[in-house]
Motif scaffolding. Structure first.
Motif, PDB file in Angstrom:
ATOM      1  N   ARG A 110     -23.864  14.905 -57.071  1.00 49.26           N
ATOM      2  CA  ARG A 110     -23.459  15.712 -56.208  1.00 49.26           C
ATOM      3  C   ARG A 110     -23.145  17.133 -56.860  1.00 49.26           C
ATOM      4  N   SER A 111     -23.817  18.099 -56.415  1.00 46.04           N
ATOM      5  CA  SER A 111     -23.344  19.323 -57.027  1.00 46.04           C
ATOM      6  C   SER A 111     -23.185  20.460 -55.953  1.00 46.04           C
ATOM      7  N   ILE A 112     -22.101  21.163 -56.385  1.00 44.79           N
ATOM      8  CA  ILE A 112     -21.532  22.220 -55.236  1.00 44.79           C
ATOM      9  C   ILE A 112     -21.698  23.734 -56.048  1.00 44.79           C
ATOM     10  N   ILE A 113     -22.779  24.468 -55.197  1.00 42.47           N
ATOM     11  CA  ILE A 113     -22.924  25.666 -55.847  1.00 42.47           C
ATOM     12  C   ILE A 113     -22.691  26.726 -55.142  1.00 42.47           C
ATOM     13  N   GLY A 180     -22.645  32.129 -67.916  1.00 42.58           N
ATOM     14  CA  GLY A 180     -22.303  33.549 -67.388  1.00 42.58           C
ATOM     15  C   GLY A 180     -21.432  33.788 -66.424  1.00 42.58           C
ATOM     16  N   SER A 181     -21.732  34.788 -65.252  1.00 41.35           N
ATOM     17  CA  SER A 181     -20.818  34.743 -64.070  1.00 41.35           C
ATOM     18  C   SER A 181     -21.041  33.549 -63.089  1.00 41.35           C
ATOM     19  N   ALA A 182     -21.985  32.396 -63.181  1.00 40.51           N
ATOM     20  CA  ALA A 182     -22.142  31.620 -62.066  1.00 40.51           C
ATOM     21  C   ALA A 182     -21.262  30.225 -62.370  1.00 40.51           C
ATOM     22  N   ALA A 183     -20.961  29.768 -61.481  1.00 41.38           N
ATOM     23  CA  ALA A 183     -20.039  28.487 -61.841  1.00 41.38           C
ATOM     24  C   ALA A 183     -20.442  27.521 -60.672  1.00 41.38           C
ATOM     25  N   LEU A 184     -20.494  26.113 -61.209  1.00 41.65           N
ATOM     26  CA  LEU A 184     -20.787  25.272 -60.045  1.00 41.65           C
ATOM     27  C   LEU A 184     -20.116  23.784 -60.574  1.00 41.65           C
ATOM     28  N   LEU A 185     -19.915  22.907 -59.451  1.00 39.63           N
ATOM     29  CA  LEU A 185     -19.404  21.577 -59.996  1.00 39.63           C
ATOM     30  C   LEU A 185     -20.327  20.519 -59.604  1.00 39.63           C
ATOM     31  N   VAL A 186     -20.371  19.641 -60.622  1.00 36.36           N
ATOM     32  CA  VAL A 186     -21.231  18.671 -60.623  1.00 36.36           C
ATOM     33  C   VAL A 186     -20.486  17.152 -61.020  1.00 36.36           C
ATOM     34  N   SER A 187     -20.813  16.305 -59.782  1.00 32.87           N
ATOM     35  CA  SER A 187     -20.136  15.107 -59.731  1.00 32.87           C
ATOM     36  C   SER A 187     -21.356  13.868 -59.957  1.00 32.87           C
ATOM     37  N   GLU A 188     -20.984  12.978 -60.955  1.00 33.80           N
ATOM     38  CA  GLU A 188     -22.228  12.053 -61.192  1.00 33.80           C
ATOM     39  C   GLU A 188     -21.463  10.629 -61.174  1.00 33.80           C
ATOM     40  N   VAL A 189     -22.228   9.659 -60.506  1.00 36.55           N
ATOM     41  CA  VAL A 189     -21.599   8.043 -60.206  1.00 36.55           C
ATOM     42  C   VAL A 189     -22.806   7.377 -60.606  1.00 36.55           C
ATOM     43  N   PHE A 190     -22.368   6.487 -61.847  1.00 31.94           N
ATOM     44  CA  PHE A 190     -23.236   5.507 -62.231  1.00 31.94           C
ATOM     45  C   PHE A 190     -23.312   4.242 -61.159  1.00 31.94           C
ATOM     46  N   LEU A 191     -24.482   4.245 -60.840  1.00 30.72           N
ATOM     47  CA  LEU A 191     -24.861   3.361 -59.612  1.00 30.72           C
ATOM     48  C   LEU A 191     -25.106   1.769 -60.217  1.00 30.72           C
ATOM     49  N   PRO A 192     -25.069   0.692 -59.262  1.00 29.03           N
ATOM     50  CA  PRO A 192     -25.225  -0.580 -59.512  1.00 29.03           C
ATOM     51  C   PRO A 192     -26.645  -0.916 -60.674  1.00 29.03           C
ATOM     52  N   ALA A 193     -27.380  -0.006 -60.404  1.00 25.36           N
ATOM     53  CA  ALA A 193     -28.820  -0.356 -61.277  1.00 25.36           C
ATOM     54  C   ALA A 193     -28.518   0.118 -62.659  1.00 25.36           C
ATOM     55  N   PHE A 194     -27.729   0.973 -62.796  1.00 26.12           N
ATOM     56  CA  PHE A 194     -27.521   1.566 -64.164  1.00 26.12           C
ATOM     57  C   PHE A 194     -27.281   0.332 -65.156  1.00 26.12           C
ATOM     58  N   ARG A 195     -28.149   0.167 -66.183  1.00 23.84           N
ATOM     59  CA  ARG A 195     -28.020  -0.781 -67.051  1.00 23.84           C
ATOM     60  C   ARG A 195     -27.518  -0.648 -68.540  1.00 23.84           C
ATOM     61  N   PRO A 196     -27.719   0.557 -69.210  1.00 21.73           N
ATOM     62  CA  PRO A 196     -27.311   0.550 -70.562  1.00 21.73           C
ATOM     63  C   PRO A 196     -25.841   0.885 -71.029  1.00 21.73           C
ATOM     64  N   TRP A 197     -24.995   0.024 -70.041  1.00 21.21           N
ATOM     65  CA  TRP A 197     -23.437   0.291 -70.822  1.00 21.21           C
ATOM     66  C   TRP A 197     -23.142  -0.268 -71.946  1.00 21.21           C
ATOM     67  N   PRO A 198     -23.727  -1.347 -72.436  1.00 20.57           N
ATOM     68  CA  PRO A 198     -23.212  -1.734 -73.890  1.00 20.57           C
ATOM     69  C   PRO A 198     -23.413  -0.636 -75.000  1.00 20.57           C
ATOM     70  N   ARG A 199     -22.351  -0.659 -75.692  1.00 16.36           N
ATOM     71  CA  ARG A 199     -22.222   0.674 -76.784  1.00 16.36           C
ATOM     72  C   ARG A 199     -23.443   0.312 -77.785  1.00 16.36           C
ATOM     73  N   THR A 200     -23.659  -0.931 -78.018  1.00 20.99           N
ATOM     74  CA  THR A 200     -24.703  -1.027 -79.029  1.00 20.99           C
ATOM     75  C   THR A 200     -25.941  -0.495 -78.870  1.00 20.99           C
ATOM     76  N   LEU A 201     -26.290  -0.315 -77.778  1.00 22.38           N
ATOM     77  CA  LEU A 201     -27.718   0.480 -77.041  1.00 22.38           C
ATOM     78  C   LEU A 201     -27.472   1.848 -77.645  1.00 22.38           C
ATOM     79  N   SER A 202     -26.217   2.542 -77.986  1.00 27.17           N
ATOM     80  CA  SER A 202     -26.127   3.817 -78.302  1.00 27.17           C
ATOM     81  C   SER A 202     -26.446   4.136 -79.838  1.00 27.17           C
ATOM     82  N   THR A 203     -26.411   3.253 -80.575  1.00 25.10           N
ATOM     83  CA  THR A 203     -26.210   3.515 -81.972  1.00 25.10           C
ATOM     84  C   THR A 203     -27.597   3.479 -82.896  1.00 25.10           C
TER      85      THR A 203
END
Length: 208
Positions: A110-113, A180-203
């Motif tokens: 969700r972004s607020i511009i 620059g002079s532009a500002a915006l707010l971004v909210s991000e929510v990780f949904l139930p289908a999101f899978r790559p939580w385990p830290r080992t996947l990032s290494t």
């Protein structure tokens, strides 16, 4: 192989952070007050300072896409207006999208511009459609980003459409961007289908 560590991290600068606030049934907390409550496997995604779009693209094997749910002029919530320093009756472009991998919705955004951020060439942000806002943001050499606020979102919040939340508690984050002079707010929510939580996947190079 392609390394998926964020190449943008060094360009992300910090501006002001904000106290705990409630929005649409969600309590957002400053990171300093919430860090100890965040599971270790969640931290390396939730608090990553680089481009989430780029990182998901690296995970997707070429199967990343953005789906625009809605974009319209609307009044942001009171705490969103406070973060963006907007007047009570002021409207902004409110953009809601899904970031998908293999057709599955992994992240709700969700972004607020505010109107004043849509001057000149930035008017294109009104017409992004199914293109990534993050790709535009993280290519800017003068990008600045606030400290994160984070939330553990209960199943009854109004932030995420119910059919996406599926009765689960979800982790989310939000921050203010300045280009620059532009500002915006971004909210991000990780949904139930999101899978790559385990830290080992990032290494390993070429993985999440």
């Amino acid at each position: 192989g392609r390394v998926c560590a964020s190449a943008m991290k060094d360009r992300v600068l910090y501006v002001q952070s904000h106290r705990a606030q409630q929005s649409r049934g969600v309590i957002w907390r400053d990171l300093g007050h919430a860090r100890q409550q965040i599971p270790e496997d969640v931290t390396h995604w939730l608090l990553d300072e680089g481009s989430l779009t780029q990182r998901l693209q690296c995970c997707s094997g070429g199967q990343f896409s953005v789906l625009l749910l809605s974009q319209r002029w609307a009044r942001p919530s009171p705490d969103e207006r406070e973060i963006m320093q907007m007047r009570d009756r002021e409207v902004a472009q409110v953009r809601q999208t899904l970031l998908r991998v293999n057709g599955q919705p992994w992240v709700f955004a969700r972004s607020i511009i505010p109107r004043e951020s849509l001057r000149g060439v930035n008017r294109r942000l009104c017409h992004l459609g199914n293109r990534s806002l993050g790709s535009w943001l993280f290519q800017a050499p003068d990008l600045r980003r606030s400290h994160f606020q984070v939330a553990h979102i209960d199943p009854h919040s109004k932030l995420v459409p119910g059919e996406l939340q599926q009765g689960a508690s979800l982790w989310g984050r939000r921050s203010r961007f300045e280009v620059g002079s532009a500002a915006l707010l971004v909210s991000e929510v990780f949904l139930p289908a999101f899978r790559p939580w385990p830290r080992t996947l990032s290494t390993r190079p070429g993985t999440c």
